[in-house]
Design a protein around this motif. Sequence first.
Motif, short mmCIF file in Angstrom:
data_model
loop_
_atom_site.label_atom_id
_atom_site.label_comp_id
_atom_site.label_asym_id
_atom_site.label_seq_id
_atom_site.Cartn_x
_atom_site.Cartn_y
_atom_site.Cartn_z
N SER A 1 -9.39 18.41 13.44
CA SER A 1 -9.61 17.04 13.85
C SER A 1 -8.29 16.50 14.39
N ASP A 2 -8.15 15.19 14.44
CA ASP A 2 -6.86 14.59 14.76
C ASP A 2 -6.60 13.46 13.77
N ARG A 3 -5.34 13.16 13.57
CA ARG A 3 -4.93 12.22 12.52
C ARG A 3 -5.56 10.84 12.70
N VAL A 4 -5.58 10.33 13.91
CA VAL A 4 -6.08 8.98 14.14
C VAL A 4 -7.58 8.89 13.84
N ALA B 1 1.96 3.12 19.93
CA ALA B 1 1.06 2.21 20.63
C ALA B 1 -0.20 2.94 21.10
N ALA B 2 -0.03 4.16 21.60
CA ALA B 2 -1.18 4.94 22.06
C ALA B 2 -2.10 5.28 20.88
N GLU B 3 -1.51 5.60 19.75
CA GLU B 3 -2.32 5.92 18.57
C GLU B 3 -3.07 4.69 18.07
N ARG B 4 -2.46 3.54 18.15
CA ARG B 4 -3.14 2.32 17.71
C ARG B 4 -4.32 2.00 18.63
N ALA B 5 -4.16 2.28 19.91
CA ALA B 5 -5.27 2.07 20.84
C ALA B 5 -6.43 3.01 20.51
N ARG B 6 -6.12 4.25 20.22
CA ARG B 6 -7.18 5.21 19.85
C ARG B 6 -7.78 4.83 18.50
N LEU B 7 -6.96 4.37 17.58
CA LEU B 7 -7.46 3.94 16.27
C LEU B 7 -8.49 2.82 16.44
N ARG B 8 -8.22 1.87 17.31
CA ARG B 8 -9.14 0.77 17.53
C ARG B 8 -10.49 1.29 18.02
N GLU B 9 -10.46 2.23 18.96
CA GLU B 9 -11.70 2.78 19.51
C GLU B 9 -12.47 3.59 18.46
N CYS B 10 -11.76 4.46 17.75
CA CYS B 10 -12.42 5.28 16.73
C CYS B 10 -12.93 4.43 15.57
N LEU C 1 -3.87 1.75 6.04
CA LEU C 1 -3.23 1.73 7.36
C LEU C 1 -1.89 0.99 7.34
N ARG C 2 -1.72 0.10 6.38
CA ARG C 2 -0.45 -0.64 6.27
C ARG C 2 0.72 0.30 5.96
N HIS C 3 0.40 1.47 5.46
CA HIS C 3 1.44 2.43 5.06
C HIS C 3 1.54 3.61 6.01
N VAL C 4 0.99 3.46 7.21
CA VAL C 4 0.99 4.54 8.19
C VAL C 4 1.68 4.06 9.46
N GLU C 5 2.58 4.87 9.99
CA GLU C 5 3.25 4.55 11.24
C GLU C 5 2.48 5.15 12.41
N LEU C 6 2.19 4.33 13.41
CA LEU C 6 1.45 4.77 14.58
C LEU C 6 2.13 4.30 15.85
#
Length: 256
Positions: A179-182, A210-219, A203-208
């Motif tokens: 899989s992938d982390r995000v 900007a691109a990962e945050r965008a993917r996180l929002r979609e997922c 999620l408050r304890h995970v560093e992401l």
Amino acid sequence: MADLQGTHAVEVRGDVVTKRYKEEKPGAAEREWRALTLLARYAPGLAPRPISNEGGVIMSRIDGVPLRGLADAPAHAADLAAALAELHAAVPPQVLAGVPVRRWGPQALAGQVRQWCEQWQPRDPAADRAVSEGCRWLERWRPSEGDPPVLGAGDGNLANFLWDGERVRIVDFEDSGRSDRVYELAELSQHVSMWVDGEVDVLRHVELTAAERARLRECSRLHALTWLFLLSGEGPRNPPGTFRRQVERVLAVLEA
């Protein structure tokens, strides 16, 4: 994606646990055995130690109390994040290349949610709006695998994470795979067990990035929609009103 019905039987004898899987979930034993074997090599102690895969998956019993139902579970969010970081960093990319994709990855889950969208029957204005807006978003989204690849546990149920007094350890890998982390973080953060009894903000304890945050929002939108349909029956496993709360969560994540 979590199944709402039991998928296996568990037998505990002393320090040994045996899991036997239902026939309607093919490949579960193979996925569990593969994950336990990989983690025994690359992250010993994080998960049960594999013993045998004859007559089910036989593994060591690990100490710990499930975070779901634990009164101070939110206080262990950082410990949970540390366990996930260890899991996701454990298996080398060249080894992961030979691991099959996890069950209910982005493509498969998006296809299932599209089917549910088509089958939805009008219910009430708020739920209907959440479904309508969510399904319109899904038609525009193009699911893909993200980078870097990780071994995904495949089930974000808080009950699969055990606090042993010092660290969080992980059980239940029957849906696991590449899989992938995000995507894994999105599934975990949106799982009903992460908020129904008190928000566990991992999620408050995970560093992401900007691109990962965008993917996180979609997922996160995909997983929130999944739970909207899974909870629409308002079964007995969660408190009354859980579906209504999920409707609100879906509308919020769609607007984020």
